[in-house]
Design an enzyme around this catalytic site. Structure first.
Site, PDB file in Angstrom:
ATOM      1  CG  ASP A  44     -27.764 -39.797  29.390  1.00  7.55           C
ATOM      2  OD1 ASP A  44     -26.669 -39.276  29.114  1.00  7.55           O
ATOM      3  OD2 ASP A  44     -27.874 -40.759  30.177  1.00  7.55           O
ATOM      4  CG  ASP A  95     -22.234 -37.840  29.175  1.00  9.10           C
ATOM      5  OD1 ASP A  95     -23.324 -38.154  28.655  1.00  9.10           O
ATOM      6  OD2 ASP A  95     -22.070 -37.775  30.404  1.00  9.10           O
TER       7      ASP A  95
END
Lengths: 30, 442
Positions: free
Chosen positions: B151, B349
């Protein structure tokens, strides 16, 4: 905020340099 | 069909469907570790699709998530990011400091970890959207392997830990057991590292961390240090991570999360002396394929040969902000005012599936894309969740779609691969894989 998501990043190398504060994209990396 | 018209890409329907969650295809190449490039300072990890056959978690999924579930979770993720960005900007959502910072008179860990929910919002039960890609790391001495979500949108790495004082969700691998690691140590409350956490507390002299996501998902536990093994030849001693004793949310069956953001607790920042704050990833086109996550100078070499774009750091310490400047469809630059992109900014992201654009930019993209598809006579299909521009490709083996390029400050360009332009729910519903934010200021 706009978000560049992982589907659009597929096969691209995405490089992050926190010190130099740059993000790079290079195609066909995998 | 072998020669697409200018500014078009050929989309193979056969290639599209292994990417679906209902795939039963085998793994193209088993995950493996290897050195690469000219520099020995680069270490490589393998990235796999969380629901694909290469994933260590795949066997645990008796019923893979549907496309609707994946896209709904992605919407939660995007809303969570919007929430974090907007609250940071206004100051309303600045990281809360725990009220529990008393020293040795602190209650026992179990009581501390339970009571800490007082400072956290009630869980909405909605998913963080754990991202679709995972990597496997080793933790402890001797190292045990854990599959964690990868992440770039958050900082603190954490895994679920024994004895799981309060609650843990079901995970595929065994819980990390600090008692079985000879190199494990809790971080003390007095250590500067404890103050690096956005949410921290103290119990019996041990630093407690809290990772709280905008959708109510969270992990709480001891902030600890141990050896993190990235590959068979590379380990990070004294890596600080969360040993989660209270973890709730839909994190899938992953053992935890690898935080790759820009905050002090993230892996790239903790290993700055070793890898220079440089890392790169490549996500495979198909769920049956493997990608990589590299750390070190070598990982940037390929990007340096191309154009890079500035990382805009004034917007906050965590996200990777970049300056988007335009979109090309079929080689044509769309007429979108710069202010449309500049108003809210753009982040990269790895945990969000579908790219979100300002409404005006998405509207322009959809119009141009649909016009090119209509010109080739493709039949439209009903929407799939948040994807509203869909086509029925039933019976076709290859489809010509217009190219889509995202343009960034400094001249960097992302010529989206065919696998990234369309999202295939089924042959009869293959959709443009972009969506609009609700508001131009999002």
């Amino acid at each position: 905020v706009g978000i560049v998501g992982n589907t659009q990043l597929k096969t691209f190398g995405v490089a992050y340099d926190i010190g130099k504060k740059v993000v790079g994209f290079y195609p066909g990396a995998c | 069909a072998r020669h697409p018209p200018p500014h078009h890409l050929m989309l193979s329907m056969e290639d599209m469907f292994p990417a679906g969650p209902s795939s039963s295809s085998s793994c193209d190449a088993p995950p493996r570790e290897h050195k690469h490039g000219a520099t020995s300072s680069t270490t490589r990890m393998t990235i796999v699709h969380r629901h694909g056959p290469c994933s260590p978690l795949a066997a645990a999924h008796r019923k893979p998530p549907s496309h609707g579930e994946i896209l709904a979770a992605d919407q939660n993720r995007a809303e969570s990011i919007q929430h974090r960005v907007s609250t940071t900007a206004t100051g309303r959502g600045k990281p809360k400091r725990s009220r529990r910072q008393q020293p040795s008179s602190a209650p026992a860990p179990a009581a501390s970890l339970s009571s800490s929910t007082a400072s956290l919002p009630a869980s909405s039960g909605r998913a963080l959207g754990t991202g679709n890609y995972v990597v496997t790391v080793g933790l402890g001495t001797p190292a045990s392997r854990y599959t964690v979500v990868f992440d770039t949108g958050s900082d603190t790495t954490w895994v679920q830990c024994q004895p799981c004082v309060v609650v843990c969700y079901e995970q595929r691998e065994k819980l990390f057991d600090p008692a079985r690691s000879s190199t494990y140590a809790n971080v003390s409350c007095a250590a500067p590292a404890c103050s690096d956490l956005n949410i921290h507390g103290c119990s019996g002299g041990h630093c407690l961390y809290g990772v709280q996501y905008g959708d109510g998902s969270y992990s709480i536990g001891f902030f600890a240090m141990d050896t993190l093994t990235l590959s068979s030849y590379d380990a990070v001693k004294g890596f600080r991570f969360g040993c989660g004793e209270r973890n709730e949310g839909l994190f899938g069956e992953a053992a935890g999360l690898l935080g790759l953001g820009r905050g002090k607790t993230s892996l790239p920042v903790q290993t700055y002396d070793k890898y220079g704050g440089v890392f790169a990833h490549c996500l495979p086109a198909r769920s049956t394929g493997t990608g990589y996550l590299d750390f070190g100078a070598g990982s940037l070499a390929a990007a340096r040969a191309r154009l890079t774009t500035p990382m805009l750091t004034e917007n906050g310490p965590t996200f990777y902000y970049v300056g988007m400047t335009g979109i090309r469809v079929g080689g044509q630059l769309l007429s979108i005012p710069q202010s449309v992109f500049a108003t809210a900014g753009t982040i990269v992201d790895s945990g969000t599936v579908i790219t979100r654009l300002p409404p005006a930019a998405y509207s322009s993209l959809r119009y141009a894309f649909a016009a090119a598809m209509a010109a080739r006579g493709y039949k439209k299909a009903p929407a799939v969740s948040l994807l509203d521009t869909c086509y029925d490709f039933t019976g076709m083996s290859q489809v010509a779609i217009p190219t889509v390029s995202l343009l960034f400050q400094g001249g960097a360009r992302l010529d989206v691969d065919a696998s990234g332009i369309m999202y295939a729910a089924s042959a009869s519903q293959v959709c443009l894989a972009f969506a609009a934010n609700e508001d131009g200021g999002d």
